[in-house]
Design a protein around this motif. Structure first.
Motif, PDB file in Angstrom:
ATOM      1  N   TYR A   1      42.137  52.079 -18.952  1.00  0.00           N
ATOM      2  CA  TYR A   1      43.007  52.324 -20.112  1.00  0.00           C
ATOM      3  C   TYR A   1      42.619  53.566 -20.891  1.00  0.00           C
ATOM      4  N   GLY A   2      41.392  54.012 -20.777  1.00  0.00           N
ATOM      5  CA  GLY A   2      41.004  55.298 -21.353  1.00  0.00           C
ATOM      6  C   GLY A   2      41.463  55.491 -22.788  1.00  0.00           C
ATOM      7  N   ARG A   3      42.230  56.545 -23.008  1.00  0.00           N
ATOM      8  CA  ARG A   3      42.740  56.863 -24.343  1.00  0.00           C
ATOM      9  C   ARG A   3      44.188  56.411 -24.552  1.00  0.00           C
ATOM     10  N   LEU A   4      44.708  55.600 -23.644  1.00  0.00           N
ATOM     11  CA  LEU A   4      46.088  55.146 -23.783  1.00  0.00           C
ATOM     12  C   LEU A   4      46.257  54.324 -25.063  1.00  0.00           C
ATOM     13  N   PRO A   5      47.410  54.444 -25.723  1.00  0.00           N
ATOM     14  CA  PRO A   5      47.643  53.677 -26.954  1.00  0.00           C
ATOM     15  C   PRO A   5      47.996  52.222 -26.650  1.00  0.00           C
TER      16      PRO A   5
ATOM     17  N   THR B   1      42.889  52.007 -30.571  1.00  0.00           N
ATOM     18  CA  THR B   1      43.285  50.692 -31.064  1.00  0.00           C
ATOM     19  C   THR B   1      42.163  49.672 -30.948  1.00  0.00           C
ATOM     20  N   ARG B   2      41.520  49.596 -29.799  1.00  0.00           N
ATOM     21  CA  ARG B   2      40.523  48.557 -29.559  1.00  0.00           C
ATOM     22  C   ARG B   2      39.290  48.717 -30.436  1.00  0.00           C
ATOM     23  N   THR B   3      38.933  49.947 -30.772  1.00  0.00           N
ATOM     24  CA  THR B   3      37.768  50.148 -31.634  1.00  0.00           C
ATOM     25  C   THR B   3      38.114  49.855 -33.092  1.00  0.00           C
ATOM     26  N   ARG B   4      39.315  50.225 -33.492  1.00  0.00           N
ATOM     27  CA  ARG B   4      39.732  49.921 -34.867  1.00  0.00           C
ATOM     28  C   ARG B   4      39.836  48.413 -35.080  1.00  0.00           C
ATOM     29  N   GLU B   5      40.336  47.695 -34.056  1.00  0.00           N
ATOM     30  CA  GLU B   5      40.417  46.240 -34.178  1.00  0.00           C
ATOM     31  C   GLU B   5      39.038  45.590 -34.169  1.00  0.00           C
ATOM     32  N   THR B   6      38.081  46.190 -33.476  1.00  0.00           N
ATOM     33  CA  THR B   6      36.712  45.681 -33.493  1.00  0.00           C
ATOM     34  C   THR B   6      36.039  45.975 -34.827  1.00  0.00           C
TER      35      THR B   6
ATOM     36  N   ARG C   1      34.941  62.041 -32.711  1.00  0.00           N
ATOM     37  CA  ARG C   1      33.844  62.299 -31.773  1.00  0.00           C
ATOM     38  C   ARG C   1      33.354  61.022 -31.081  1.00  0.00           C
ATOM     39  N   LEU C   2      33.716  59.867 -31.609  1.00  0.00           N
ATOM     40  CA  LEU C   2      33.316  58.594 -31.024  1.00  0.00           C
ATOM     41  C   LEU C   2      34.273  58.096 -29.950  1.00  0.00           C
ATOM     42  N   ILE C   3      35.291  58.886 -29.622  1.00  0.00           N
ATOM     43  CA  ILE C   3      36.373  58.443 -28.745  1.00  0.00           C
ATOM     44  C   ILE C   3      35.937  58.318 -27.286  1.00  0.00           C
ATOM     45  N   GLU C   4      36.710  57.525 -26.540  1.00  0.00           N
ATOM     46  CA  GLU C   4      36.543  57.409 -25.085  1.00  0.00           C
ATOM     47  C   GLU C   4      36.790  58.776 -24.444  1.00  0.00           C
ATOM     48  N   PRO C   5      36.069  59.131 -23.377  1.00  0.00           N
ATOM     49  CA  PRO C   5      36.340  60.410 -22.704  1.00  0.00           C
ATOM     50  C   PRO C   5      37.669  60.385 -21.974  1.00  0.00           C
ATOM     51  N   ALA C   6      38.265  61.550 -21.832  1.00  0.00           N
ATOM     52  CA  ALA C   6      39.469  61.688 -21.012  1.00  0.00           C
ATOM     53  C   ALA C   6      39.114  61.365 -19.563  1.00  0.00           C
ATOM     54  N   ASN C   7      40.102  60.834 -18.803  1.00  0.00           N
ATOM     55  CA  ASN C   7      39.833  60.392 -17.437  1.00  0.00           C
ATOM     56  C   ASN C   7      41.082  60.604 -16.588  1.00  0.00           C
TER      57      ASN C   7
END
Length: 223
Positions: free
Chosen positions: A22-26, A64-69, A86-92
Motif C-alpha cells: 500500500y505504500g503511500r496510497l491514500p 492515514t494509517r499513521t494518523r489513525e495510530t 520526513r516520517l513518511i513511507e518510502p516511495a515504491n
C-alpha cells in the motif's frame, strides 16, 4: 546538555484484504485489530507517563494509517499531533500490487530489481536514513525544549524507515532481509540521546505493547 528520548511508533495493522503493497496510497485505514493495537500502544505510553516519564511531543507521518495510530496517543497523553513529512513511507515501484513470483516475472518490473542493495525499486536506503535521522533529532530537540532534560516524544512512522534508522544507530549495514526486521506492528523503537545539541549515537531499545494481538495477523515485508 539536555537529553531526550524519541519513541518511533510503527502504525497498527492495516485493512488490506487484497494484500497489496500500500505504500503511500491514500485511504488505507487501520483494521479493527489495528485500531486495538494503536490503543494498546497508547495505553503503554500513558502508563509510562503515570510512572513519571515526561512525554511532551507527538509527531506523525501524514498517511492515514499513521494518523489513525497517533489519534489514541494524542487522546491519552493530551497532545496535539504534528505532521512531519520526513516520517513518511518510502516511495515504491510495486505500490498497489500484490507482489508474487508471477508478478515479479513480468518484464516491466525487471529494471526496478537490478540493485536490491540500493534498492532500485524505491527510495534509496541512505535517503530514508538521512530524512529520518534529521526528523528524529529535531523531534528530540523539540521534546527537550518543551519538557527539559530527559523529556520524551513519540513519532509515528512505518516499518522500513524505523528499521533503517535503528540499523544506522546500531552501526549495522542498511541492506537486509525484510523478513528479519524487528519492528512489529504498533511497536516502539526508542532512541535516547545523551545531548540533543551535539552529534552522537543514540541508545536503542525496543518493545511490543501490542504483542498479544499478533496471532493471526498477516504481515507483508516491504508494505
Amino acid at each position: 546538555m539536555p537529553s531526550a528520548t524519541v519513541h518511533l511508533l510503527r502504525h497498527g495493522e492495516v485493512h488490506n484484504p487484497e494484500h497489496v503493497v500500500y505504500g503511500r496510497l491514500p485511504d488505507f485505514h487501520l483494521s479493527e485489530k489495528g485500531a486495538r493495537m494503536a490503543e494498546a500502544a497508547a495505553a503503554e505510553l500513558a502508563r509510562r507517563v503515570q510512572g513519571g516519564e515526561r512525554i511532551v511531543h507527538l509527531a506523525a507521518s501524514p498517511l492515514t494509517r499513521t494518523r489513525e495510530t497517533a489519534a489514541p496517543v494524542a487522546r491519552e497523553l493530551g497532545l496535539d499531533v504534528h505532521t512531519d513529512e520526513r516520517l513518511i513511507e518510502p516511495a515504491n515501484h510495486f505500490e498497489g500490487l500484490h507482489v508474487t513470483g508471477r508478478e515479479l516475472a513480468k518484464p516491466q518490473h525487471w529494471p526496478f530489481m537490478l540493485n536490491p542493495l540500493r534498492p532500485s525499486w524505491g527510495e534509496p536506503y541512505r535517503s530514508q536514513v538521512q530524512r529520518m535521522t534529521e526528523a528524529v533529532r529535531e523531534i528530540a530537540r523539540e521534546a527537550a525544549r518543551r519538557g527539559g532534560d530527559g523529556a520524551q516524544a513519540v513519532a509515528v512512522s512505518h516499518q522500513l524507515p524505523i528499521w533503517l534508522t535503528r540499523l544506522c544507530a546500531e552501526g549495522r549495514p542498511l541492506p537486509h532481509d525484510p523478513r528479519r526486521r524487528e519492528c512489529n506492528l504498533a511497536s516502539l523503537t526508542s532512541l535516547t540521546f545523551d545531548d540533543v545539541d551535539r552529534p552522537g549515537v543514540p541508545g536503542v531499545s525496543y518493545s511490543e505493547p501490542a504483542a498479544h494481538l499478533y496471532p493471526g495477523v498477516n504481515q507483508l515485508p516491504g508494505s
